[in-house]
Design an enzyme around this catalytic site. Structure first.
Site, short mmCIF file in Angstrom:
data_model
loop_
_atom_site.label_atom_id
_atom_site.label_comp_id
_atom_site.label_asym_id
_atom_site.label_seq_id
_atom_site.Cartn_x
_atom_site.Cartn_y
_atom_site.Cartn_z
CD GLU A 131 -6.52 0.26 3.63
OE1 GLU A 131 -6.84 1.12 4.46
OE2 GLU A 131 -5.96 0.55 2.55
CB THR A 184 -0.62 7.69 5.44
OG1 THR A 184 -1.68 8.00 4.53
CG2 THR A 184 -1.19 6.99 6.65
#
Length: 310
Positions: A131, A184
Site C-alpha cells: 500500500e 486519493t
C-alpha cells in the site's frame, strides 16, 4: 507443496462513514486475482497484468503486489524465484481498495505456496508495504479487512493493533461505483487540518456506536451511528450527485450510506439481500438521471478474506 497457486482477495470499504482511517470491511465481490508460480531463478517478476488498461507497471519494485511478495521473502530470508500474474477484477481508483486487494492476494498466495510459515495476521505488515508503494502511506484500513475478512478496527499503528469486529449475520452491502475519477491525493488534500471539538465528540460517539451496534447485532444502532460530520461533508463535493444518491439509498431502506474510502464509490448497508438490491437500483437511477454510468455490487460482508481458487 504446489509449484503454482491462484488466489482471490476481496475489495474493501474503508472509513465506513464515521471511522476515517480506522475502520474497514471486506465484501464478497469485486476483488483481484493473482497467480504465483515458482521458478528456478531467484527474484520476483510480474509477467502479466490484465484488466488495468495498461495503467499499472510490471516493475515488481513499483507495483503493490510485487512489493508485498518481495518484502515477505526478504523478511524470511528466502531466495525464491516467483512469477506473478495479476488479474485486476475491479476498477482502479474506485475507492474500493484496489491496490490493497492486489497486495493481500500476493502475500497470501506466497505464504501458501511456501508452506504457510506465517499466520494470517503476521502477513499484514507486508501487505501494508504494498500500500505504501501505491499511495505513499502504509495504511491498513483496506488491507486489514481484505486480509482478515469482516469488519476491522485499526486501534493503533504504533504499535500496530488491529481488531476484527463480529458482524451481524444478515448485514448486506450495496456498493455503487460511478464512472468518474477521484484522486486519493486530492481527496486528502482538501481535508481540514483542524476540527472543532464539538465535531470530534460527535464522531467519537458515532464510531463507538457503530462498533457496539456490530457487536450487539443492533441494526438500528448501526444505522444511526453511520454519520460522518468531519470528512464526508468535504469529500462529497468531489462526487457528482452524492447527496441525492445517499438520500435515495436511505429512502429505499438502507441503514446508512457513505463514501467508500476516498470515493467515488458509495456504499450502503442493509438488513437483507432484497433491500440491498432495491437500494442499488435506486442509487443507480439517480446517477442515470445525471448521465453518469455506474456499476453496482451486492454482497454479504465477507468474513473469510482471501480464497484459494481452483
Amino acid at each position: 507443496m504446489k509449484d503454482s497457486i491462484k488466489v482471490f482477495a476481496p475489495a474493501t470499504v474503508a472509513n465506513v462513514a464515521c471511522g476515517f482511517d480506522v475502520l474497514g470491511f471486506a465484501v464478497e465481490n469485486p476483488g483481484d486475482e493473482v497467480v504465483l508460480t515458482k521458478k528456478s531463478t531467484p527474484g520476483v517478476k510480474i509477467t502479466t497484468i490484465t484488466g488495468d488498461e495498461g495503467r499499472l507497471t510490471k516493475d515488481a519494485d513499483k507495483n503493490t503486489v510485487g512489493v508485498a511478495v518481495s518484502r515477505f521473502l526478504k523478511h524470511l530470508q528466502i531466495d525464491a524465484g516467483i512469477d506473478i500474474t495479476l488479474h485486476k477484477k475491479m476498477p482502479l481508483g474506485s475507492g474500493l481498495g484496489s491496490s490493497a486487494a492486489s497486495a493481500v492476494a500476493g502475500v497470501f498466495a506466497v505464504n501458501q505456496l511456501l508452506g504457510m510459515p506465517l499466520n494470517q495476521q503476521e502477513l499484514l505488515p507486508f501487505a501494508m508495504e504494498g500500500e505504501r508503494i501505491a499511495c505513499g502511506s502504509a495504511h491498513a484500513d483496506n488491507v486489514a479487512p481484505s486480509l482478515l475478512g469482516g469488519f476491522v478496527l485499526i486501534r493503533s499503528y504504533d504499535p500496530l493493533d488491529v481488531i476484527k469486529i463480529p458482524t451481524p449475520a444478515n448485514l448486506y452491502s450495496t456498493i455503487i461505483h460511478p464512472q468518474v475519477e477521484v484522486q486519493t491525493k486530492d481527496a486528502r488534500e482538501i481535508l481540514k487540518k483542524q476540527i472543532p471539538l464539538r465535531d470530534a465528540v460527535t464522531q467519537w460517539g458515532n464510531v463507538g456506536g457503530l462498533i457496539a451496534g456490530l457487536m450487539l447485532s443492533d441494526y438500528q444502532l448501526i444505522g444511526r451511528s453511520m454519520k460522518d460530520v468531519i470528512v464526508e461533508p468535504i469529500r462529497a463535493i468531489l462526487i457528482p450527485g452524492f447527496e441525492d444518491v445517499k438520500q435515495a439509498a436511505l429512502s429505499a431502506g438502507a441503514l446508512g450510506c457513505g463514501i467508500s474510502g476516498s470515493g467515488p464509490s458509495i456504499f450502503a448497508l442493509s438488513t437483507s439481500e432484497e433491500i440491498a438490491h432495491k437500494v442499488g437500483s435506486e442509487m443507480q437511477k439517480v446517477l442515470n438521471s445525471i448521465q453518469i454510468g455506474s456499476e453496482v455490487y451486492i454482497s454479504k460482508i465477507n468474513n473469510s478474506g482471501p480464497q484459494i481458487l481452483d
